[in-house]
Design a protein around this motif. Structure first.
Motif, PDB file in Angstrom:
ATOM      1  N   ASP A 113     -90.632 -18.222  29.944  1.00 15.19           N
ATOM      2  CA  ASP A 113     -89.267 -18.336  30.455  1.00 15.19           C
ATOM      3  C   ASP A 113     -88.443 -19.363  29.681  1.00 15.19           C
ATOM      4  OD1 ASP A 113     -87.162 -17.742  32.336  1.00 15.19           O
ATOM      5  OD2 ASP A 113     -87.626 -19.647  33.319  1.00 15.19           O
ATOM      6  N   ASP A 114     -88.972 -20.558  29.497  1.00 21.27           N
ATOM      7  CA  ASP A 114     -88.226 -21.609  28.794  1.00 21.27           C
ATOM      8  C   ASP A 114     -87.940 -21.221  27.348  1.00 21.27           C
ATOM      9  OD1 ASP A 114     -88.095 -23.199  31.030  1.00 21.27           O
ATOM     10  OD2 ASP A 114     -89.811 -24.460  30.478  1.00 21.27           O
ATOM     11  N   TYR A 115     -88.921 -20.598  26.693  1.00 19.88           N
ATOM     12  CA  TYR A 115     -88.724 -20.198  25.296  1.00 19.88           C
ATOM     13  C   TYR A 115     -87.623 -19.143  25.189  1.00 19.88           C
ATOM     14  CZ  TYR A 115     -89.592 -18.217  20.681  1.00 19.88           C
ATOM     15  OH  TYR A 115     -89.441 -17.755  19.393  1.00 19.88           O
ATOM     16  N   ILE A 116     -87.618 -18.196  26.105  1.00 21.41           N
ATOM     17  CA  ILE A 116     -86.599 -17.137  26.095  1.00 21.41           C
ATOM     18  C   ILE A 116     -85.202 -17.738  26.246  1.00 21.41           C
ATOM     19  CG2 ILE A 116     -85.721 -15.124  27.353  1.00 21.41           C
ATOM     20  CD1 ILE A 116     -88.244 -14.643  25.622  1.00 21.41           C
ATOM     21  N   LYS A 117     -85.084 -18.711  27.138  1.00 26.16           N
ATOM     22  CA  LYS A 117     -83.797 -19.391  27.320  1.00 26.16           C
ATOM     23  C   LYS A 117     -83.383 -20.128  26.050  1.00 26.16           C
ATOM     24  CE  LYS A 117     -84.301 -20.279  32.295  1.00 26.16           C
ATOM     25  NZ  LYS A 117     -84.577 -21.333  33.317  1.00 26.16           N
ATOM     26  N   LYS A 118     -84.351 -20.753  25.393  1.00 25.56           N
ATOM     27  CA  LYS A 118     -84.073 -21.550  24.198  1.00 25.56           C
ATOM     28  C   LYS A 118     -83.561 -20.693  23.042  1.00 25.56           C
ATOM     29  CE  LYS A 118     -86.411 -24.489  20.790  1.00 25.56           C
ATOM     30  NZ  LYS A 118     -87.718 -25.084  20.369  1.00 25.56           N
ATOM     31  N   VAL A 119     -84.225 -19.564  22.790  1.00 21.97           N
ATOM     32  CA  VAL A 119     -83.854 -18.745  21.633  1.00 21.97           C
ATOM     33  C   VAL A 119     -82.801 -17.700  21.971  1.00 21.97           C
ATOM     34  CG1 VAL A 119     -86.066 -19.084  20.500  1.00 21.97           C
ATOM     35  CG2 VAL A 119     -85.776 -17.127  22.020  1.00 21.97           C
ATOM     36  N   GLY A 120     -82.598 -17.428  23.272  1.00 25.17           N
ATOM     37  CA  GLY A 120     -81.561 -16.484  23.666  1.00 25.17           C
ATOM     38  C   GLY A 120     -81.842 -15.060  23.240  1.00 25.17           C
ATOM     39  N   VAL A 121     -83.049 -14.573  23.504  1.00 24.44           N
ATOM     40  CA  VAL A 121     -83.356 -13.179  23.184  1.00 24.44           C
ATOM     41  C   VAL A 121     -83.395 -12.381  24.489  1.00 24.44           C
ATOM     42  CG1 VAL A 121     -85.860 -13.579  23.236  1.00 24.44           C
ATOM     43  CG2 VAL A 121     -84.962 -11.586  22.034  1.00 24.44           C
ATOM     44  N   PRO A 122     -82.699 -11.247  24.570  1.00 23.18           N
ATOM     45  CA  PRO A 122     -82.693 -10.449  25.794  1.00 23.18           C
ATOM     46  C   PRO A 122     -84.090  -9.926  26.125  1.00 23.18           C
ATOM     47  CG  PRO A 122     -80.853  -9.823  24.371  1.00 23.18           C
ATOM     48  CD  PRO A 122     -81.744 -10.726  23.562  1.00 23.18           C
ATOM     49  N   VAL A 123     -84.466 -10.033  27.398  1.00 24.25           N
ATOM     50  CA  VAL A 123     -85.768  -9.575  27.878  1.00 24.25           C
ATOM     51  C   VAL A 123     -85.573  -8.653  29.078  1.00 24.25           C
ATOM     52  CG1 VAL A 123     -87.944 -10.272  28.964  1.00 24.25           C
ATOM     53  CG2 VAL A 123     -87.021 -11.611  27.076  1.00 24.25           C
ATOM     54  N   ILE A 124     -86.248  -7.507  29.046  1.00 27.22           N
ATOM     55  CA  ILE A 124     -86.263  -6.584  30.179  1.00 27.22           C
ATOM     56  C   ILE A 124     -87.689  -6.529  30.697  1.00 27.22           C
ATOM     57  CG2 ILE A 124     -85.625  -4.294  31.019  1.00 27.22           C
ATOM     58  CD1 ILE A 124     -84.126  -3.869  28.354  1.00 27.22           C
ATOM     59  N   SER A 125     -87.878  -6.953  31.937  1.00 21.83           N
ATOM     60  CA  SER A 125     -89.222  -6.977  32.504  1.00 21.83           C
ATOM     61  C   SER A 125     -89.601  -5.595  33.031  1.00 21.83           C
ATOM     62  CB  SER A 125     -89.309  -7.991  33.642  1.00 21.83           C
ATOM     63  OG  SER A 125     -90.525  -7.830  34.348  1.00 21.83           O
ATOM     64  N   PRO A 126     -90.701  -5.002  32.542  1.00 23.96           N
ATOM     65  CA  PRO A 126     -91.135  -3.693  33.015  1.00 23.96           C
ATOM     66  C   PRO A 126     -92.159  -3.777  34.136  1.00 23.96           C
ATOM     67  CG  PRO A 126     -92.440  -4.287  31.120  1.00 23.96           C
ATOM     68  CD  PRO A 126     -91.531  -5.463  31.397  1.00 23.96           C
ATOM     69  N   SER A 127     -92.538  -4.994  34.528  1.00 16.09           N
ATOM     70  CA  SER A 127     -93.643  -5.129  35.478  1.00 16.09           C
ATOM     71  C   SER A 127     -93.629  -6.459  36.216  1.00 16.09           C
ATOM     72  CB  SER A 127     -94.985  -4.975  34.730  1.00 16.09           C
ATOM     73  OG  SER A 127     -96.061  -5.388  35.527  1.00 16.09           O
ATOM     74  N   ALA A 128     -93.438  -7.551  35.516  1.00 24.22           N
ATOM     75  CA  ALA A 128     -93.565  -8.885  36.102  1.00 24.22           C
ATOM     76  C   ALA A 128     -92.559  -9.089  37.220  1.00 24.22           C
ATOM     77  CB  ALA A 128     -93.390  -9.954  35.031  1.00 24.22           C
ATOM     78  N   GLY A 129     -93.071  -9.355  38.430  1.00 30.69           N
ATOM     79  CA  GLY A 129     -92.194  -9.481  39.586  1.00 30.69           C
ATOM     80  C   GLY A 129     -91.888 -10.911  39.978  1.00 30.69           C
ATOM     81  N   ALA A 130     -92.249 -11.892  39.149  1.00 28.50           N
ATOM     82  CA  ALA A 130     -92.102 -13.311  39.500  1.00 28.50           C
ATOM     83  C   ALA A 130     -90.746 -13.580  40.158  1.00 28.50           C
ATOM     84  CB  ALA A 130     -92.267 -14.169  38.256  1.00 28.50           C
ATOM     85  N   GLU A 131     -90.785 -13.946  41.429  1.00 29.94           N
ATOM     86  CA  GLU A 131     -89.579 -14.028  42.248  1.00 29.94           C
ATOM     87  C   GLU A 131     -88.490 -14.916  41.660  1.00 29.94           C
ATOM     88  OE1 GLU A 131     -89.257 -13.029  46.020  1.00 29.94           O
ATOM     89  OE2 GLU A 131     -90.501 -11.443  45.182  1.00 29.94           O
ATOM     90  N   ASP A 132     -88.832 -16.131  41.272  1.00 31.55           N
ATOM     91  CA  ASP A 132     -87.794 -17.091  40.920  1.00 31.55           C
ATOM     92  C   ASP A 132     -87.059 -16.776  39.621  1.00 31.55           C
ATOM     93  OD1 ASP A 132     -87.176 -18.814  42.910  1.00 31.55           O
ATOM     94  OD2 ASP A 132     -88.304 -20.530  42.136  1.00 31.55           O
ATOM     95  N   LEU A 133     -87.584 -15.860  38.823  1.00 30.08           N
ATOM     96  CA  LEU A 133     -86.884 -15.505  37.581  1.00 30.08           C
ATOM     97  C   LEU A 133     -85.564 -14.801  37.862  1.00 30.08           C
ATOM     98  CD1 LEU A 133     -89.816 -14.355  35.262  1.00 30.08           C
ATOM     99  CD2 LEU A 133     -88.630 -16.555  35.325  1.00 30.08           C
ATOM    100  N   THR A 134     -85.425 -14.248  39.070  1.00 33.16           N
ATOM    101  CA  THR A 134     -84.128 -13.673  39.456  1.00 33.16           C
ATOM    102  C   THR A 134     -83.679 -14.256  40.795  1.00 33.16           C
ATOM    103  OG1 THR A 134     -85.250 -11.774  40.491  1.00 33.16           O
ATOM    104  CG2 THR A 134     -84.453 -11.493  38.224  1.00 33.16           C
ATOM    105  N   GLN A 135     -84.134 -15.479  41.078  1.00 34.37           N
ATOM    106  CA  GLN A 135     -83.731 -16.115  42.342  1.00 34.37           C
ATOM    107  C   GLN A 135     -83.270 -17.543  42.104  1.00 34.37           C
ATOM    108  OE1 GLN A 135     -86.806 -15.427  45.329  1.00 34.37           O
ATOM    109  NE2 GLN A 135     -86.646 -13.217  45.123  1.00 34.37           N
ATOM    110  N   ARG A 136     -84.119 -18.538  42.325  1.00 34.87           N
ATOM    111  CA  ARG A 136     -83.682 -19.930  42.242  1.00 34.87           C
ATOM    112  C   ARG A 136     -83.559 -20.440  40.811  1.00 34.87           C
ATOM    113  NH1 ARG A 136     -86.845 -18.266  45.582  1.00 34.87           N
ATOM    114  NH2 ARG A 136     -86.604 -18.467  47.837  1.00 34.87           N
ATOM    115  N   LYS A 137     -84.255 -19.811  39.884  1.00 29.10           N
ATOM    116  CA  LYS A 137     -84.220 -20.239  38.488  1.00 29.10           C
ATOM    117  C   LYS A 137     -83.873 -19.054  37.574  1.00 29.10           C
ATOM    118  CE  LYS A 137     -87.913 -23.567  39.519  1.00 29.10           C
ATOM    119  NZ  LYS A 137     -89.330 -23.939  39.228  1.00 29.10           N
ATOM    120  N   PRO A 138     -82.729 -18.444  37.789  1.00 29.63           N
ATOM    121  CA  PRO A 138     -82.387 -17.257  37.000  1.00 29.63           C
ATOM    122  C   PRO A 138     -82.234 -17.582  35.520  1.00 29.63           C
ATOM    123  CG  PRO A 138     -80.474 -18.025  38.218  1.00 29.63           C
ATOM    124  CD  PRO A 138     -81.642 -18.818  38.712  1.00 29.63           C
ATOM    125  N   ASN A 139     -82.702 -16.681  34.703  1.00 33.44           N
ATOM    126  CA  ASN A 139     -82.611 -16.822  33.254  1.00 33.44           C
ATOM    127  C   ASN A 139     -81.495 -15.890  32.772  1.00 33.44           C
ATOM    128  OD1 ASN A 139     -82.990 -16.559  30.451  1.00 33.44           O
ATOM    129  ND2 ASN A 139     -85.199 -16.860  30.603  1.00 33.44           N
TER     130      ASN A 139
END
Length: 415
Positions: A113-139
């Motif tokens: 997550d932190d690396y994706i934010k740092k480099v700014g590359v678009p990511v589409i999750s096909p499986s990972a349901g980790a709640e906070d990635l689209t809740q309290r800590k949205p990327n």
């Protein structure tokens, strides 16, 4: 003179045709898409299904989206967070990918997550349901092609209490983020509707045998809710039957526990299991009929959680690329298009994204039955347009801690 004017007009028309968006896109270099999957360990079955689906998608389109050729760079993370981070860095820095589909597991998505934010590359999750990635800590560079972990289990918790009238349930789940969050969502709605979770059993992701855990299940529960990923559902369902609990204590499951991708390996032991999810190969719509037909023709089996997740992520990629006319080089415009994606004819039904990049879509209650000679997840109830926040106000939901092994607290556990 008239002849010269006519020739000039023809030349301008030809030049204009060459500058159409399609021609412009065709002249550009291929779009570089990274794909993170798992090829070994407990989650390899899901990784294989993801890869099958993305390969089918690309084959159907002759490796071309929005008028541009696409190059797919596949990386095996081995289901290890450290390896996932290394492979993601290689895709971005070595292979120069412009968008990533993946990774598979929630703990992998959290690791990068932190690396994706740092480099700014678009990511589409096909499986990972980790709640906070689209809740309290949205990327801002992350969108989900599937539901959050607990999104389907909210529905099943309510269904178990209100429709099935269960009062006492034991939970058994994989001891990692995905299992924790699925179980938490189920517990919350089940208990809010009058039920009690009286037992929780957590099993290691790579456990060889479930016998010890099955032997601990309380005999006086109304049902067992099982949340497993990858091939673990096969082992658990078969051993649940071998230890004599099938027919005695009803079994409820997360979407991945009795996923279509592994159902054929379960045999009749899976019959009657009620589960929840955002997809079933039996959904009655034209897009799904074509998807299932093509998947069956290519792989001789039905698509499920992981295959639909990867295919759905690719559909989102395709729509966003069409919306920016193939110009993925304008990274900000592409990411904005990705966050605004609407798929009215997805195989799952209508899919839109909320403001945090998580799908709003129908959630289905399913029952394993034998249909046309094979095991199938037959839809028995539909909860329409379900968000990751269930029926709660987003502000109130987000004010609570993220779902975990210990939240919501299990106040009804019995020794």
């Amino acid at each position: 003179m008239l002849k010269k004017i006519h020739l000039r007009a023809v030349a301008l028309a030809v030049t204009g045709a060459l500058l159409t968006p399609a021609a412009f896109a065709a002249d550009k270099a291929p779009i570089r898409v990274g794909f993170l999957t798992i090829k070994s360990g407990a989650l390899a079955a899901g990784g294989k299904q993801m890869e099958e689906a993305i390969n089918l998608f690309m084959k159907e389109r002759n490796n071309t989206i929005a008028g541009r050729k696409v190059e797919l760079f596949v990386a095996d993370t081995s289901g290890q967070p450290a390896v996932t981070k290394t492979k993601t860095q290689e895709l971005v820095e070595k292979d120069k990918v412009q968008v990533i589909i993946g990774p598979l597991a929630a703990f992998e998505a959290i690791a990068v997550d932190d690396y994706i934010k740092k480099v700014g590359v678009p990511v589409i999750s096909p499986s990972a349901g980790a709640e906070d990635l689209t809740q309290r800590k949205p990327n801002p560079w992350f969108v989900r092609g599937v539901g959050s972990s607990a999104q389907p289990s909210h529905a099943l918790g309510e269904y178990a209490a209100k429709d099935l009238k269960y009062k006492r349930i034991a939970i058994i789940a994989d001891d990692f983020a995905f299992g924790h969050e699925i179980a938490a969502g189920f517990q919350r709605t089940f208990e809010e509707n009058g039920g009690k979770v009286v037992q929780k059993l957590w099993t290691p992701l790579n456990v060889a045998d479930y016998g010890t855990y099955i032997g601990q299940i309380k005999p006086n529960v109304d049902a067992v809710f099982a949340a497993f990923a990858g091939g673990n559902g096969v082992k658990f369902v078969k051993q649940y039957s071998e230890y004599g609990l099938k027919g005695k204590i009803p079994l409820l499951g997360a979407m991945t526990t009795v996923d279509e991708g592994i159902l054929p390996f379960m045999g009749d032991d899976a019959l009657g299991v009620i589960s929840t999810g955002w997809y079933s190969a039996n959904l009655n719509n034209a897009a799904n009929a074509k998807f299932v037909k093509d998947f069956n023709a290519t792989y001789k089996k039905d698509p499920g959680y992981y295959s639909m997740g990867a295919y759905g992520a690719a559909l989102m990629l395709e729509q966003a690329l069409k919306d920016v006319k193939g110009n993925i080089e304008d990274k900000n415009a592409f990411m904005a298009a990705l966050r605004a994606v609407q798929l009215p004819n997805d195989p799952r039904g209508k899919v839109t994204l909320d403001a945090l990049g998580n799908p709003i879509m129908d959630i289905y209650i399913r029952k394993v039955e034998k249909k046309d000679g094979k095991l199938s997840n037959v839809v028995i109830k539909t909860y329409p347009a379900v968000s990751q926040f269930w029926t709660y106000k987003a502000k109130d939901f987000l004010a609570n801690p993220v779902y975990s092994r210990d939240y919501p607290p299990a106040n009804n556990l019995e020794n």
